[in-house]
Design a protein around this motif. Structure first.
Motif, PDB file in Angstrom:
ATOM      1  N   ASN A  96      12.288  97.629   9.892  1.00  0.00           N
ATOM      2  CA  ASN A  96      12.233  96.223   9.477  1.00  0.00           C
ATOM      3  C   ASN A  96      13.588  95.536   9.457  1.00  0.00           C
ATOM      4  O   ASN A  96      13.691  94.354   9.800  1.00  0.00           O
ATOM      5  CB  ASN A  96      11.575  96.100   8.105  1.00  0.00           C
ATOM      6  N   ASP A  97      14.635  96.254   9.040  1.00  0.00           N
ATOM      7  CA  ASP A  97      15.953  95.600   8.992  1.00  0.00           C
ATOM      8  C   ASP A  97      17.013  96.306   9.828  1.00  0.00           C
ATOM      9  O   ASP A  97      18.170  95.885   9.855  1.00  0.00           O
ATOM     10  CB  ASP A  97      16.432  95.435   7.547  1.00  0.00           C
ATOM     11  N   LYS A 118      22.830  95.786   8.058  1.00  0.00           N
ATOM     12  CA  LYS A 118      21.517  95.422   8.567  1.00  0.00           C
ATOM     13  C   LYS A 118      21.605  95.081  10.056  1.00  0.00           C
ATOM     14  O   LYS A 118      22.580  94.493  10.517  1.00  0.00           O
ATOM     15  CB  LYS A 118      20.954  94.233   7.795  1.00  0.00           C
ATOM     16  N   ALA A 183      13.114  96.452   2.721  1.00  0.00           N
ATOM     17  CA  ALA A 183      14.014  95.833   3.701  1.00  0.00           C
ATOM     18  C   ALA A 183      14.303  94.371   3.383  1.00  0.00           C
ATOM     19  O   ALA A 183      15.357  93.855   3.752  1.00  0.00           O
ATOM     20  CB  ALA A 183      13.408  95.956   5.097  1.00  0.00           C
ATOM     21  N   LYS A 184      13.403  93.699   2.697  1.00  0.00           N
ATOM     22  CA  LYS A 184      13.631  92.288   2.368  1.00  0.00           C
ATOM     23  C   LYS A 184      14.799  92.121   1.400  1.00  0.00           C
ATOM     24  O   LYS A 184      15.586  91.185   1.510  1.00  0.00           O
ATOM     25  CB  LYS A 184      12.353  91.682   1.773  1.00  0.00           C
ATOM     26  N   GLY A 186      16.920  94.836   0.682  1.00  0.00           N
ATOM     27  CA  GLY A 186      17.960  95.816   0.986  1.00  0.00           C
ATOM     28  C   GLY A 186      18.207  96.784  -0.155  1.00  0.00           C
ATOM     29  O   GLY A 186      19.283  97.386  -0.239  1.00  0.00           O
TER      30      GLY A 186
END
Length: 446
Positions: A96-97, A118, A183-184, A186
């Motif tokens: 995702n990141d 990221k 992931a949003k 971190g």
């Protein structure tokens, strides 16, 4: 019998000509250990691998697939001092990141963890590949919660995030923990216990009040269900015992037994219907072996242990040797069908080291291990058409190799190429040796 699966192409690339070996009590290999889970991962057309070099530094290398040159980052801010082969490097990549996560040098030790910027794995052509792309070493995942761990493992979740698993405390008295990477934000969150080493256990070797699990794998199927199998190691020691199975439909927050009943407590030695194959300690069951899931969500486990018959035929008796005579050991394939029934097959193959297993697009199985007198890489296969009763050696890569065999599950899944990391046994009077990747392409039939 010969399986209708064959290797049609073999390529070998060198990652490090002077990779580290150690003078350890458990093993001399430190790069490529069965409990690492992932030390070799492909993502978005690049492949990544981790190892310790001859200067005892943590290294991560990458190459552009299929044939690019390996480019290595050597982290100079950490000097690996141990000779304990448990203290290997584990790696995870969050789709995702695009972050790359490393955990290293643990055997009941304070966490050593670092993560990249990221996007590093998602943008390999545009972001710089150097040590400054990674952050500092830290000793906690969740703020204010320093941890001491053993056996760190990362794996990707079906929604493209990452999970981290480790053991607290020690062999024979430990619990497994699971943490989620978001992931949003971190950040890591939701640290939770997923098995419990407490409880009274009795067998012919005596009574034990504590233990720890040794997993064969943590794997999501194509419906997002997380499947786990393990063996127990008692504090009173002896070999490991039993094949234990649970699954989770909510990313490891709650667990169900083989019959689909939700467990009201964290899985423990006396949990109802979680032992799917009784394997007593006196049969020399080894820990941390192989597990995979095929396209029909059938779970496959490969493990080696003795049987009462093979021990007797070897001129020994139950309990004489902790792991049993070498000539009594056999690889066993255990698999769960879609109705929840378990099946088993004893292979007529000489046992080497601990195996790993992969399923191809036709649900044929490929098992990898180091074996024979020369410690070569052995490829054994079995076909779904024969219900995996036709196990046979179909390919050998010349060694001798020092490591447990680990494959790149992600490249296998996307490209159908099985990449396997290997390290040569050092030549006489040498402590370092060549670390490389073997790429195998198969021809198989339904």
């Amino acid at each position: 019998m010969f399986s209708q699966i064959k290797v049609v192409n073999e390529k070998i690339s060198i990652v490090d000509k002077n990779a580290l070996t150690v003078e350890g009590r458990f093993s001399s290999g430190i790069n490529g250990r069965t409990f690492q889970k992932d030390a070799l991962i492909s993502h978005k057309g690049y492949q990544y691998i981790v190892n310790y070099n001859n200067e005892r530094r943590v290294c991560i290398s990458r190459r552009k697939l299929p044939n690019g040159k390996w480019k290595t980052i050597t982290f100079l801010d950490y000097h690996f001092k141990s000779n304990d082969s448990h203290n290997s490097i584990s790696m995870g990549i969050c789709p995702n990141d695009g972050t790359i996560h490393l955990a290293f040098d643990h055997h009941v030790d304070t966490l050593h963890y670092r993560v990249s910027k990221k996007g590093l794995a998602n943008n390999p052509e545009t972001m710089s590949w150097n040590a400054s792309a990674f952050g500092p070493i830290i000793s906690e995942l969740e703020k204010g919660k320093k941890i001491k761990i053993t056996y760190p493992k990362f794996w990707q979740t079906p929604d493209g995030n990452l999970q981290f698993n480790y053991r607290v405390r020690g062999s024979g008295d430990g619990d497994r923990m699971l943490v989620d990477y978001n992931a949003k934000t971190g950040k890591w969150e939701n640290t939770r216990q997923i098995d419990n080493g407490k409880g009274v256990f009795h067998d012919q070797l005596g009574m034990s009040e504590t233990r720890c699990s040794y997993p064969n794998g943590y794997d999501y199927d194509n419906e997002g269900v997380l499947h786990v199998t393990w063996t127990w190691r008692e504090n009173s020691q002896g070999a490991n015992h039993d094949l234990v199975y649970v699954y989770s439909e909510d990313n490891g927050y709650s667990w169900k037994n083989n019959f689909g009943k939700t467990l009201t407590e964290i899985p423990h030695v006396n949990s109802e219907d979680i032992v799917v194959q009784s394997i007593p300690r006196v049969l020399g069951l080894m820990n941390d072996q192989g597990q995979t899931i095929d396209s029909k969500n059938r779970l496959h486990v490969v493990m080696y242990h003795c049987t009462e018959e093979t021990i007797t035929n070897a001129g020994s008796f139950l309990g004489e040797l902790r792991w049993g005579p070498n000539e009594a050991k056999r690889y066993h394939h255990y698999w769960r069908d879609t109705s929840g029934n378990w099946h088993s097959f004893e292979m007529d193959l000489k046992v080497g080291n601990r195996p790993k297993v992969f399923a191809d697009k036709h649900n044929n199985l490929i098992m990898i291990y180091a074996g024979n007198a020369k410690n070569d890489l052995i490829i054994a296969t079995a076909t779904a058409k024969k219900k995996w009763n036709d196990w046979a050696i179909t390919h050998t890569v010349k060694g001798p190799f020092i490591n447990d065999m680990l494959g790149d599950f992600y490249r296998w899944k996307t490209d159908g190429v099985l990449s396997i990391l290997v390290q040569d046994i050092p030549k006489p009077n040498k402590k370092n040796s060549t670390f490389k990747v073997v790429d195998l392409t198969f021809d198989s039939k339904p």
